[in-house]
Write a protein that holds these residues in place. Structure first.
Motif, PDB file in Angstrom:
ATOM      1  N   PHE A   4       0.824  -1.212   0.000  1.00 44.13           N
ATOM      2  CA  PHE A   4       0.000   0.000   0.000  1.00 44.13           C
ATOM      3  C   PHE A   4       0.859   1.264   0.000  1.00 44.13           C
ATOM      4  O   PHE A   4       0.522   2.257  -0.662  1.00 44.13           O
ATOM      5  CB  PHE A   4      -0.929   0.003   1.209  1.00 44.13           C
ATOM      6  N   LEU A   5       1.978   1.212   0.711  1.00 39.56           N
ATOM      7  CA  LEU A   5       2.857   2.385   0.711  1.00 39.56           C
ATOM      8  C   LEU A   5       3.449   2.633  -0.669  1.00 39.56           C
ATOM      9  O   LEU A   5       3.553   3.783  -1.126  1.00 39.56           O
ATOM     10  CB  LEU A   5       3.981   2.189   1.741  1.00 39.56           C
ATOM     11  N   LEU A   6       3.847   1.553  -1.347  1.00 42.08           N
ATOM     12  CA  LEU A   6       4.420   1.702  -2.685  1.00 42.08           C
ATOM     13  C   LEU A   6       3.396   2.207  -3.705  1.00 42.08           C
ATOM     14  O   LEU A   6       3.763   2.885  -4.667  1.00 42.08           O
ATOM     15  CB  LEU A   6       5.002   0.368  -3.150  1.00 42.08           C
ATOM     16  N   PHE A  20      -2.589   5.600  -6.160  1.00 41.69           N
ATOM     17  CA  PHE A  20      -3.986   5.766  -5.772  1.00 41.69           C
ATOM     18  C   PHE A  20      -4.374   7.247  -5.707  1.00 41.69           C
ATOM     19  O   PHE A  20      -5.527   7.609  -5.989  1.00 41.69           O
ATOM     20  CB  PHE A  20      -4.243   5.098  -4.419  1.00 41.69           C
ATOM     21  N   GLU A  21      -3.431   8.098  -5.347  1.00 39.56           N
ATOM     22  CA  GLU A  21      -3.716   9.535  -5.358  1.00 39.56           C
ATOM     23  C   GLU A  21      -3.939  10.026  -6.793  1.00 39.56           C
ATOM     24  O   GLU A  21      -4.816  10.864  -7.055  1.00 39.56           O
ATOM     25  CB  GLU A  21      -2.564  10.296  -4.703  1.00 39.56           C
ATOM     26  N   GLU A  22      -3.140   9.499  -7.730  1.00 37.28           N
ATOM     27  CA  GLU A  22      -3.358   9.842  -9.134  1.00 37.28           C
ATOM     28  C   GLU A  22      -4.717   9.341  -9.619  1.00 37.28           C
ATOM     29  O   GLU A  22      -5.399  10.019 -10.404  1.00 37.28           O
ATOM     30  CB  GLU A  22      -2.250   9.230  -9.990  1.00 37.28           C
ATOM     31  N   THR A  25      -2.115   3.704 -14.810  1.00 30.84           N
ATOM     32  CA  THR A  25      -2.222   3.502 -13.365  1.00 30.84           C
ATOM     33  C   THR A  25      -2.520   2.045 -13.027  1.00 30.84           C
ATOM     34  O   THR A  25      -2.027   1.518 -12.035  1.00 30.84           O
ATOM     35  CB  THR A  25      -3.308   4.410 -12.775  1.00 30.84           C
ATOM     36  N   MET A  26      -3.347   1.408 -13.836  1.00 28.94           N
ATOM     37  CA  MET A  26      -3.673   0.012 -13.588  1.00 28.94           C
ATOM     38  C   MET A  26      -2.439  -0.867 -13.692  1.00 28.94           C
ATOM     39  O   MET A  26      -2.250  -1.806 -12.915  1.00 28.94           O
ATOM     40  CB  MET A  26      -4.736  -0.461 -14.570  1.00 28.94           C
ATOM     41  N   GLU A  27      -1.563  -0.561 -14.635  1.00 34.57           N
ATOM     42  CA  GLU A  27      -0.333  -1.344 -14.799  1.00 34.57           C
ATOM     43  C   GLU A  27       0.552  -1.232 -13.563  1.00 34.57           C
ATOM     44  O   GLU A  27       1.138  -2.227 -13.111  1.00 34.57           O
ATOM     45  CB  GLU A  27       0.415  -0.873 -16.037  1.00 34.57           C
ATOM     46  N   ASN A  28       0.656  -0.035 -13.003  1.00 37.15           N
ATOM     47  CA  ASN A  28       1.463   0.150 -11.794  1.00 37.15           C
ATOM     48  C   ASN A  28       0.897  -0.646 -10.628  1.00 37.15           C
ATOM     49  O   ASN A  28       1.638  -1.289  -9.872  1.00 37.15           O
ATOM     50  CB  ASN A  28       1.525   1.634 -11.432  1.00 37.15           C
TER      51      ASN A  28
END
Length: 323
Positions: free
Chosen positions: A40-42, A47-49, A71-74
């Motif tokens: 979650f930290l990584l 998630f903010e984006e 974003t989904m890929e990350n």
């Protein structure tokens, strides 16, 4: 008879075994929480984006496409890393507990044995733990290869590359060819993966009892279960049903925990619904998996240890030649 023998052995050694299982569960909970927390930290910035993108879509009255534009890929990359680490942790937990229960049950069969303590249990099982861990990976890789074949079969059927098989999204209008290749065949192959796991279920017990290598233990398990395949499959299905039932009940009971953690995540993330939704979604499953070693694995590991003893006793005895 086999279940009764397993419960009898568990009753004779339940104090050190349950204490040890509680320790393992506590350590696994800490390690699992650290892995998930790191994930979650990584992905916090991602998630903010996601939230900023969604808010922008709402402002322009466009459909929310928050997970598009990379974003989904990350998130998938972080999720894949977390999954691999959790699998490594699960393999370690299963290896340690199966080793402990095999050692404890061997202790009960010794003549003049003394009361087994957690310290003595760890001392006797410690030389086997590292090799038992590799036994788990050897077994899981074999099972995973069959499971991957089932997945690839389903993917190929959905891709429309199989001659004569036409993909459809509506179940009522699906052709019998698509139902066979895209549904029945993958399920059948997945069931074979489960049977492959059952055939290797006594590998750790063979390793500990015979003090062999990981490769020899896996081969030994396959040879032993070959002598009584239907008994192995029957016991395996019973244990699998017990694990699934315990998982479903624990997952349902973990609902309030997910609610509390979700409220905490909303506070930490300044009301970010996306990261909160992911946490609430995975929490029941995570809690259920972390509690399985304490709730159902004592019974499972006990039965597996006794099953190995029963299968070993079925080996034909070679008569010693008389001089």
């Amino acid at each position: 008879m086999l279940i009764r023998e397993a419960l009898r052995n568990l009753r004779l050694t339940w104090r050190p075994l349950y204490r040890f299982t509680l320790i393992v569960t506590g350590l696994a909970t800490l390690a699992g929480s650290a892995i998930v927390g790191a994930g979650f930290l990584l992905s916090w910035g991602t998630f903010e984006e996601v939230r900023r993108s969604a808010d922008q879509d709402v402002a322009y009255e466009d459909p929310i496409a928050a997970y598009i534009d990379g974003t989904m890929e990350n998130l998938q990359q972080v999720g894949a890393g977390v999954t691999v680490l959790l699998l490594a942790l699960a393999a370690g937990v299963v290896a340690v507990l199966q080793t402990a229960y095999t050692v404890a049950f061997e202790h009960t069969s010794e003549e003049g044995q003394q009361t087994l303590t957690v310290r003595e249990l760890w001392a006797r099982m410690r030389p086997h733990v590292g090799v038992a861990y590799w036994v788990q990976w050897r077994v899981w890789l074999r099972v995973g290869a069959v499971g991957l074949l089932a997945l690839m079969t389903s993917v190929v059927a959905d891709s429309g590359e199989v001659p004569g098989v036409e993909r459809t999204l509506v179940g009522e209008t699906a052709t019998w060819q698509y139902r066979l290749v895209g549904g029945v065949l993958p399920i059948t192959i997945a069931a074979l993966a489960l049977l492959v796991y059952f055939r290797h279920c006594v590998a750790t017990a063979a390793l500990v009892t015979e003090n062999s290598s990981s490769r020899a233990a896996v081969r030994r398990a396959w040879a032993l279960t070959k002598r009584a395949p239907w008994k192995t499959y029957g016991i395996g299905l019973l244990l699998a049903a017990a694990v699934v039932l315990a998982f479903v009940v624990l997952r349902y009971a973990a609902g309030p925990v997910a609610h509390v953690l979700g409220l905490g995540m909303l506070w930490l993330s300044d009301d970010n619904p996306y990261i909160t939704g992911v946490l609430v979604l995975i929490t029941p499953t995570a809690v259920a998996l972390l509690l399985l070693p304490l709730v159902v694995l004592p019974f499972v590991c006990s039965v597996v240890a006794v099953l190995y003893r029963d299968l070993s006793a079925r080996e034909p005895r070679v008569a010693t030649p008389v001089a």
